[in-house]
Write a protein that holds these residues in place. Sequence first.
Motif, PDB file in Angstrom:
ATOM      1  N   GLY A 198       0.814  -1.213   0.000  1.00 44.05           N
ATOM      2  CA  GLY A 198       0.000   0.000   0.000  1.00 44.05           C
ATOM      3  C   GLY A 198       0.842   1.254   0.000  1.00 44.05           C
ATOM      4  N   LEU A 199       2.003   1.217   0.669  1.00 39.49           N
ATOM      5  CA  LEU A 199       2.898   2.383   0.686  1.00 39.49           C
ATOM      6  C   LEU A 199       3.348   2.738  -0.728  1.00 39.49           C
ATOM      7  CD1 LEU A 199       4.766   4.439   2.137  1.00 39.49           C
ATOM      8  CD2 LEU A 199       6.462   2.590   2.271  1.00 39.49           C
ATOM      9  N   PHE A 200       3.733   1.726  -1.542  1.00 39.58           N
ATOM     10  CA  PHE A 200       4.215   1.993  -2.898  1.00 39.58           C
ATOM     11  C   PHE A 200       3.055   2.400  -3.813  1.00 39.58           C
ATOM     12  CE2 PHE A 200       7.716  -0.435  -1.226  1.00 39.58           C
ATOM     13  CZ  PHE A 200       8.813   0.139  -1.832  1.00 39.58           C
ATOM     14  N   SER A 201       1.855   1.817  -3.588  1.00 39.53           N
ATOM     15  CA  SER A 201       0.716   2.158  -4.432  1.00 39.53           C
ATOM     16  C   SER A 201       0.255   3.583  -4.189  1.00 39.53           C
ATOM     17  CB  SER A 201      -0.429   1.181  -4.178  1.00 39.53           C
ATOM     18  OG  SER A 201      -0.061  -0.138  -4.533  1.00 39.53           O
ATOM     19  N   ALA A 202       0.354   4.048  -2.920  1.00 37.43           N
ATOM     20  CA  ALA A 202      -0.166   5.368  -2.563  1.00 37.43           C
ATOM     21  C   ALA A 202       0.810   6.480  -2.864  1.00 37.43           C
ATOM     22  CB  ALA A 202      -0.538   5.398  -1.083  1.00 37.43           C
ATOM     23  N   SER A 203       2.054   6.200  -3.180  1.00 37.27           N
ATOM     24  CA  SER A 203       3.065   7.238  -3.396  1.00 37.27           C
ATOM     25  C   SER A 203       3.562   7.165  -4.838  1.00 37.27           C
ATOM     26  CB  SER A 203       4.241   7.051  -2.434  1.00 37.27           C
ATOM     27  OG  SER A 203       3.806   7.097  -1.108  1.00 37.27           O
ATOM     28  N   GLU A 204       3.783   8.359  -5.405  1.00 39.21           N
ATOM     29  CA  GLU A 204       4.343   8.409  -6.751  1.00 39.21           C
ATOM     30  C   GLU A 204       5.775   7.874  -6.777  1.00 39.21           C
ATOM     31  OE1 GLU A 204       1.886  12.406  -8.156  1.00 39.21           O
ATOM     32  OE2 GLU A 204       4.056  12.345  -8.247  1.00 39.21           O
ATOM     33  N   HIS A 205       6.506   8.176  -5.742  1.00 37.63           N
ATOM     34  CA  HIS A 205       7.891   7.679  -5.659  1.00 37.63           C
ATOM     35  C   HIS A 205       8.269   7.564  -4.191  1.00 37.63           C
ATOM     36  CE1 HIS A 205      12.063   6.946  -6.451  1.00 37.63           C
ATOM     37  NE2 HIS A 205      12.391   7.970  -5.671  1.00 37.63           N
ATOM     38  N   VAL A 206       8.732   6.401  -3.804  1.00 35.86           N
ATOM     39  CA  VAL A 206       9.171   6.159  -2.426  1.00 35.86           C
ATOM     40  C   VAL A 206      10.697   6.172  -2.414  1.00 35.86           C
ATOM     41  CG1 VAL A 206       9.164   4.566  -0.490  1.00 35.86           C
ATOM     42  CG2 VAL A 206       7.134   4.794  -1.919  1.00 35.86           C
ATOM     43  N   THR A 207      11.262   7.103  -1.642  1.00 37.26           N
ATOM     44  CA  THR A 207      12.728   7.160  -1.542  1.00 37.26           C
ATOM     45  C   THR A 207      13.224   6.066  -0.616  1.00 37.26           C
ATOM     46  OG1 THR A 207      12.757   8.667   0.342  1.00 37.26           O
ATOM     47  CG2 THR A 207      12.611   9.657  -1.862  1.00 37.26           C
ATOM     48  N   HIS A 208      14.542   5.758  -0.723  1.00 37.00           N
ATOM     49  CA  HIS A 208      15.121   4.733   0.150  1.00 37.00           C
ATOM     50  C   HIS A 208      15.048   5.163   1.613  1.00 37.00           C
ATOM     51  CE1 HIS A 208      16.727   3.288  -3.688  1.00 37.00           C
ATOM     52  NE2 HIS A 208      16.926   2.132  -3.088  1.00 37.00           N
ATOM     53  N   GLU A 209      15.174   6.455   1.874  1.00 34.54           N
ATOM     54  CA  GLU A 209      15.097   6.921   3.267  1.00 34.54           C
ATOM     55  C   GLU A 209      13.683   6.756   3.811  1.00 34.54           C
ATOM     56  OE1 GLU A 209      16.356   8.513   6.893  1.00 34.54           O
ATOM     57  OE2 GLU A 209      17.404   7.645   5.170  1.00 34.54           O
ATOM     58  N   GLU A 210      12.655   7.048   2.956  1.00 30.93           N
ATOM     59  CA  GLU A 210      11.271   6.864   3.389  1.00 30.93           C
ATOM     60  C   GLU A 210      10.991   5.387   3.658  1.00 30.93           C
ATOM     61  OE1 GLU A 210       9.203   8.532   0.135  1.00 30.93           O
ATOM     62  OE2 GLU A 210       9.644  10.627   0.640  1.00 30.93           O
ATOM     63  N   PHE A 211      11.497   4.520   2.773  1.00 34.29           N
ATOM     64  CA  PHE A 211      11.263   3.086   2.963  1.00 34.29           C
ATOM     65  C   PHE A 211      11.965   2.592   4.227  1.00 34.29           C
ATOM     66  CE2 PHE A 211       9.861  -0.933   1.565  1.00 34.29           C
ATOM     67  CZ  PHE A 211      10.875  -1.844   1.789  1.00 34.29           C
ATOM     68  N   ARG A 212      13.193   3.100   4.480  1.00 32.56           N
ATOM     69  CA  ARG A 212      13.895   2.693   5.698  1.00 32.56           C
ATOM     70  C   ARG A 212      13.122   3.116   6.944  1.00 32.56           C
ATOM     71  NH1 ARG A 212      16.668   4.677   9.597  1.00 32.56           N
ATOM     72  NH2 ARG A 212      16.417   6.787   8.792  1.00 32.56           N
ATOM     73  N   ILE A 213      12.579   4.366   6.953  1.00 35.75           N
ATOM     74  CA  ILE A 213      11.795   4.851   8.100  1.00 35.75           C
ATOM     75  C   ILE A 213      10.542   4.003   8.274  1.00 35.75           C
ATOM     76  CG2 ILE A 213      10.473   6.807   8.970  1.00 35.75           C
ATOM     77  CD1 ILE A 213      12.485   8.629   7.578  1.00 35.75           C
ATOM     78  N   TYR A 214       9.875   3.667   7.136  1.00 39.52           N
ATOM     79  CA  TYR A 214       8.638   2.892   7.214  1.00 39.52           C
ATOM     80  C   TYR A 214       8.902   1.508   7.830  1.00 39.52           C
ATOM     81  CZ  TYR A 214       4.528   0.301   5.594  1.00 39.52           C
ATOM     82  OH  TYR A 214       3.412  -0.467   5.532  1.00 39.52           O
ATOM     83  N   VAL A 215       9.938   0.802   7.339  1.00 38.87           N
ATOM     84  CA  VAL A 215      10.240  -0.535   7.872  1.00 38.87           C
ATOM     85  C   VAL A 215      10.684  -0.448   9.324  1.00 38.87           C
ATOM     86  CG1 VAL A 215      11.729  -2.557   7.601  1.00 38.87           C
ATOM     87  CG2 VAL A 215      10.790  -1.432   5.585  1.00 38.87           C
ATOM     88  N   GLU A 216      11.449   0.603   9.658  1.00 42.23           N
ATOM     89  CA  GLU A 216      11.893   0.764  11.054  1.00 42.23           C
ATOM     90  C   GLU A 216      10.697   0.957  11.982  1.00 42.23           C
ATOM     91  OE1 GLU A 216      14.681   3.834  13.645  1.00 42.23           O
ATOM     92  OE2 GLU A 216      14.940   3.671  11.492  1.00 42.23           O
ATOM     93  N   ARG A 217       9.666   1.735  11.488  1.00 43.82           N
ATOM     94  CA  ARG A 217       8.475   1.945  12.304  1.00 43.82           C
ATOM     95  C   ARG A 217       7.669   0.657  12.479  1.00 43.82           C
ATOM     96  NH1 ARG A 217       6.635   7.364  12.613  1.00 43.82           N
ATOM     97  NH2 ARG A 217       4.853   6.508  13.699  1.00 43.82           N
TER      98      ARG A 217
END
Length: 891
Positions: free
Chosen positions: A97-116
Motif C-alpha cells: 500500500g505504501l508503494f501504491s499510494a506514493s508516486e515515488h518512495v525514496t530509500h530513506e522513506e522506505f527505511r523509516i517505514y520498515v523501522e516503524r
Amino acid sequence: MSLPLPPLLPPRSAPGPARPGQRLAGEATPTPRRFTGLTPAMVLVICLLLTAASTALFSLTTRAGDRTRFENITRTVQERIASHLNADEALLRGTAGLFSASEHVTHEEFRIYVERLDLKRYGPGIHEIGFSQRIPAARKDLAVATQRDLGFSTFRLWPDTPPRDEYHAITYLEPAGIRSPEAMGFDMFTEPIRRAAMERAWQTGAPALSGKVMLGQEAAASGQEGFVMYVPVYEGHSLPETAQKRWQLLEGFVYSPFSATPLFSGLFTPLLQTRITFRLYDGQEPKPEALLYDSSASLEKTHARPVFTSSSQLEVAGRPWTLVFFSQPDFEQSLMATWVPSVGGIGTLMSLLVFAFARSQQNARKRAEDNEAERAWLLSRERLARAETEAQRTHLQDIFMQAPAIIAILGGPQHVFEFANTACQKVLGHRELLGKPIHEAVPDLKQHGPALLDKAYHTGKALSGREVCLPLRYTLGGRIEERYWDFFFQPRRMPDGAVDGMMVFAFEVTDQLQARQEVELSREEARRSAAQLQAITDTLPALVAYLDLAERYRFANRAYESWFGVKPEEVLGKTAAEFVGPEAYEGVKEKLQQALSGETIRYEVELQVRGGRKIYMQSNYLPDRDAQGHVRGIVVLAHDLTERRKEEEIVRNAVRLRDEFLSVASHELKTPLTPLSLKLQALARAVEHEPETPFTQKVRSHVEAGRKQLNRLSVLIGDLLDVSRISSGQMRLRWEPVDFAVLVREVVARLEPEALRAESPLNVEAPGSLMGSTDRLRFEQVVENLLTNAIKYGAGKSIQLVLKEEAGGVVLRVKDHGIGIAPEHQARIFERFERAVSERNYGGLGLGLYITRTIVELLGGTIRVQSEPGQGAAFTVDLPREPPSGTAPLS
C-alpha cells in the motif's frame, strides 16, 4: 483475566468419562454367589470370553481416543502456521500500500517505514522486506544510473544474460543487512520457481508464495532453504479488473524471504517437538526433494516406527503444502492403548479369581477389593488424559490472548461476543464484552461494523478491508478518536457447512498511515525548499551549483544562462567534464577531487564567457557533508572579480605613488635638517660666551624651542622613512648579542627628563642582566616608542616598565594610568595613520605603534594591548632571546 475459548470447529466424538453405575471396559461381570447348573470349568470359559470381549472393546476405545488427541495436536500445528503466515501476509499488503499510494518512495522513506514496523515484534518469519521493480529493457541503463546516483555505487542488473524485454530487479531492501549490497539489482524473474510465484501474484492480484528455493543465491552464497512471498504493486489505488490491465499497470512486487528452519522452529516449543514431529513438503505430495522443514532434525533420537502418522494439506498464499505428522516416544508413553495388554491380563486374572471364587468363597471379598482398586486406577488415568486435553486447550487460548492483533469470535446472527483476546479488550477500553451482542457492547460501531458482519454472515464469504477509519471511544468514557485498521471477517462453520459465527482479525495501521503521510509532507516540503532555493540563487550575480560524488550537476542557478548562454535545466545531469570540455576539465580536475575529499578550495582564474568576453573569476568549492561527516557533494560558488581587480589595481597604484612620494619627501625633508641643526648649535655656543642680558636669554629660549621642534620634525621624518622602508620591503635587521636590561635602562635614562616634565615618573622593574640577540637600534626604537606613547597619554601619572624572562623569551610590559583606549579602537591603533584620540588634542602622524608592531614582528615577536577607557593602557611585547634559525648574528 482468563476468558473461555470456544472451539473453532465442532469437537470430534471421544469416549466420555464413566458414569455412576456404568462398568468400564474390561470390568468382569459380578459372579453370583451360587452356581446352579454351572461347573467351575464353565464359569472359567465364560469369564475368559468376557475378558476377551472387554479387552477388545477397551483397545478400540482407547486407540480412538489416542487418535483424536493426536489429531487435535496436528490441527493446532496447522492453525498456528496458517495464523502466523496470515499475519505476515497482512504486513506485506500494508507495505505494498505504501508503494501504491506514493508516486515515488525514496530509500530513506522506505527505511523509516520498515523501522516503524518493528519487524521483531512479529516473531519468527519476516526479518527483511524488499521491493522488486519492473524495469523495461529500454530504461535499463537509466535505472542503473539512477540507483548509482542514490548512493549504490556498485548497483547493476544481474544476471544480465540473456537479453530480455524487461527486468525485475531488487531496488529496496530493509533492514540493511550484510547481504543487501550484493542482493541489490538481482532479477528474481530469471529463477523459474520465483518467477512462477511472481506471475501468479500479478495475474490474481493477491499474495503468492513461491515453491522451495535456496535463499541467498543473489549474494552468491550458500543460503538456507525456504520460500518467498510476493505481493503485486500496481499503478493507482485499486486492483485492475482484468489480467491484461494488471500486466500493463504492474510496477513491481513487495516481497519477503522466509527461512524455513528458523521460522518453524521458532513457532513451536521444544516440548511439542518431543511429543509430535512433522515434516512440511512443498506441493501436494511428500516428495524428498520438496522437503521444506523436518522438526525431528534437531532431536537426538526419534521413533523408528511411530504409532500414529497422518498427512494433511495446507494452502498458504495460493501455494499448497503437505504436512506429515509422526508421534514420538514421549507422546506414545501417555497412550491409553498401552494398557490394553494390562487390561487383558487383568481380565484373565479376574476370570481366574471368579473360577477360584467358585471353588472358595473365602477369597470373594479380596477379589472385590482388587477390582475396585483397578477401576479407580483406570478412572485416574482418564482424568489425566482430560487434564492434558485441557492444558492443550489453555495453551491455544494463551496464543490467541497474546497475539499482537485483535482476535474476537462472535456467535450467531446477533454477533454475540464469545471470545475477545487481550489486544481486543485493550483497544475497546476494557469494556464488558463477553455474552453481549456487538451493537450493545460497542455501540460506537453501529454505523460501520454490523453491516459488514451481517453481509459476511449471510453470504458465508470472508470480507476484508484496508486502512478503514473507525472513530471509536478507545478508552472507556473518553473522547472519540479516529484510528485506521486492516480487518478480516472469516465465517465459522458447523460440520454441516452452516455458518454459526464470525472470526474477526484486525490490525491497527494508524502508525503506518501516519508514517506515509509524514513522508508525503516531507517530500512536499523538500519541493518547496528546492523552489525557494532556486528563486533565491537565481537573483544572485554569481554562479551557484551543486555537484554530487560523481561530479554530476544536481543544481544550477540562472547565472549559467547569462554567463554561458546555457539554461540551468540543460546543465543538470551533466558531469563537470561534459559541461566545461576535456581541456578545461584538466585544469579543475585536481581541485574537484580535493574538494570531494573534504578540502575547501578557493582559487582565481581568467575565464571566457558568453560573447567572447573574458572575466576574472573567483571559484569556491565547499564540501557538503552528511550527518556522519561523510562528503556527499560540493557546492560551487563563482564570483566575477573583474571590476574589483580593476579597482584594486587603481588602489595599488595610488598606494605605490603615495609610498614613493613619502620616501622622496622624507629624504628631501631630512636633507636641510642637518645644516639647520648645526646652525642652531653654533648660535647656542655663541650666546654662551655673551654677557647675561634679556636679549641673550631670549635667544637661548628661541634656540631651545627651535631645537625641540627640530627634534620633533626629525622624529616625524624618521617615522616616514621607516614606513617607506616597510612598504618597500627594505627594512633590514642587524642581529647582534645584547643585554636587554642594559638597553632598557639606557632608553629610560634618555626619556626620564621628558617624563619628569610630564609629571609621569618612570618605575623600572628589570633583572641585572638579560643576555640575548636582537637588533639593538630597533629594540631601542620599540622601547622608546612605547615609553613616549605612555608619557604622551599618561595624564601625569606614574608609568611602570617591566622586563623579564619567560618561557625562554623576553617579555617587555609598559603600563600607564592615563586616558586608556576604547575596545573598538584597540584593533586599529597598530595600523598606519590610525589614532584612537583627537588630532586636535594630541599631535603626531599615528605611525609609532604601526612601526613598533612591524619591528616586533620582524624580530619574531608579538605585541598586544589591554586597556579600558580612563583606566590606562598596558602594552606587552613578547620577543625571542635568539634570532630565528638561519639568521646569522652580526659579528
